[in-house]
Write an enzyme that holds these catalytic residues in place. Structure first.
Site, mmCIF file in Angstrom:
data_model
loop_
_atom_site.group_PDB
_atom_site.id
_atom_site.type_symbol
_atom_site.label_atom_id
_atom_site.label_comp_id
_atom_site.label_asym_id
_atom_site.label_seq_id
_atom_site.Cartn_x
_atom_site.Cartn_y
_atom_site.Cartn_z
ATOM 1 N N ALA A 32 0.938 -1.162 -0.017
ATOM 2 C CA ALA A 32 0.141 -0.025 -0.028
ATOM 3 C C ALA A 32 0.854 1.275 0.039
ATOM 4 O O ALA A 32 0.838 1.870 0.758
ATOM 5 C CB ALA A 32 -1.038 -0.210 1.232
ATOM 6 N N HIS A 34 3.234 4.678 -0.777
ATOM 7 C CA HIS A 34 2.917 6.208 -1.119
ATOM 8 C C HIS A 34 4.318 6.717 -0.882
ATOM 9 O O HIS A 34 5.199 6.056 -0.926
ATOM 10 C CB HIS A 34 2.127 6.547 0.229
ATOM 11 C CG HIS A 34 2.281 6.129 1.611
ATOM 12 N ND1 HIS A 34 3.642 6.904 2.144
ATOM 13 C CD2 HIS A 34 1.843 5.450 2.425
ATOM 14 C CE1 HIS A 34 3.722 6.367 3.465
ATOM 15 N NE2 HIS A 34 2.766 5.732 3.776
ATOM 16 N N HIS A 37 6.921 6.027 1.389
ATOM 17 C CA HIS A 37 7.754 4.549 0.954
ATOM 18 C C HIS A 37 8.645 5.023 0.144
ATOM 19 O O HIS A 37 9.971 4.642 0.256
ATOM 20 C CB HIS A 37 6.869 3.494 0.613
ATOM 21 C CG HIS A 37 5.829 3.020 1.712
ATOM 22 N ND1 HIS A 37 4.715 3.339 1.656
ATOM 23 C CD2 HIS A 37 6.135 2.283 2.767
ATOM 24 C CE1 HIS A 37 4.001 2.575 2.785
ATOM 25 N NE2 HIS A 37 5.161 2.113 3.140
ATOM 26 N N LYS A 149 8.249 8.113 11.094
ATOM 27 C CA LYS A 149 6.923 8.149 11.726
ATOM 28 C C LYS A 149 6.839 6.781 12.585
ATOM 29 O O LYS A 149 5.986 6.956 13.604
ATOM 30 C CB LYS A 149 6.080 7.877 10.524
ATOM 31 C CG LYS A 149 4.603 7.944 11.151
ATOM 32 C CD LYS A 149 3.448 7.935 9.904
ATOM 33 C CE LYS A 149 3.353 6.789 9.337
ATOM 34 N NZ LYS A 149 2.478 5.541 10.307
#
Length: 281
Positions: A32, A34, A37, A149
């Site tokens: 998934a 984005h 990444h 994060k």
């Protein structure tokens, strides 16, 4: 770009490059993908000869079955992004490839297991430790890349590298954000329209707490103010909001001149759990 589903296949591929004296950069992901990444991929490309990205939704790090089932899976889109980004190899194993039999190994990361993510997601870091150890053994990277994060996860992986003597270096890449401040996350796509509208509240609360703290406010007063703000938003449920020493992730109650600090938070917006943090510079 070559997509490889087997452990032996990726081992053989990277071994040829390692024998030629090339460095291997590993970017572990759960897919998934984005731009956050891709910032890891770009960091890997800038400092490694060969870039390997793994895509594996690791079941052992989910303590909530519904959360595992809900996690977005977008493999075709992910592969297209990685090819465009210039990745050399993508390792995409099935669960049976990574876990031919159920894992009985248990990691204990000490205080990290009992605070923040460790407290609210029991068993999560054990699952992280197992899958990251497997990836390190399989790929044998020179360097691995992780996002800021997941600050507590980075601390866990540093422990793992030190205690198990993995011969590699990790690079931590700063968090990327949307224009409204929301930290990029695969889970953002699961937010409702109303949830997405409210989500920038998380970063705003971190900024407010940082400003108050750096002006000399008492941390407990700051946190009480932030908790009151969260209570005013019925769709948002705060799980934790803590000041920590950023290297050890030890919960703190005040700043000193010796340590570096971060404010870390987790909350639910509707049914979707999001985390974020802000380093105090």
């Amino acid at each position: 770009m070559k997509v490889i589903p087997s452990k032996e296949g990726i081992k053989e591929a990277v071994a040829r490059h390692r024998s030629a004296g090339q460095t291997i950069g590993l970017v572990p992901t759960m897919g998934a993908l984005h731009q956050g990444h891709l910032s890891l991929v770009n960091a890997a490309r800038s400092s490694s000869d060969i870039v390997v990205v793994s895509i594996f939704v690791n079941p052992t790090q989910f303590n909530n079955t519904a959360d595992l089932e809900r996690y977005p899976r977008t493999l075709d889109k992910d592969l297209a992004l990685l090819e465009q980004a210039g990745v050399d190899y993508v390792f995409v194993p099935e669960v049976s490839e990574m876990y031919p039999s159920p894992s009985v190994l248990k990691f204990d990361f000490g205080p990290l297991e009992r605070t923040l993510e460790g407290q609210f997601r029991p068993g999560h870091f054990n699952g992280v430790g197992i899958v990251v150890s497997k990836l390190f053994h399989i790929v044998q990277p020179t360097q691995a890349y992780f996002g800021q994060k997941d600050l507590q996860q980075v601390a866990v992986i540093r422990h793992l590298i030190r205690d198990l003597s993995f011969d590699l270096v990790i690079t931590v890449v700063p968090t990327l954000r949307e224009e409204d401040g929301l930290a990029l996350s695969s889970r953002n796509t699961l937010l409702s329209d109303e949830g997405r509208r409210l989500a920038p509240f998380i970063y705003k609360s971190l900024l407010q707490a940082k400003d108050e703290l750096l002006r000399g406010a008492n941390w407990f007063d700051v946190r009480k103010q932030i908790e009151a703000l969260y209570q005013s938003e019925p769709l948002i449920r705060l799980e934790y909001f803590e000041l920590v020493k950023s290297d050890s992730m030890e919960v703190a109650s005040a700043l000193n001149d010796r340590d570096t600090y971060a404010i870390c938070t987790a909350c639910y917006i509707g049914e979707i759990r999001l985390i974020d943090n802000l380093i105090l510079a």
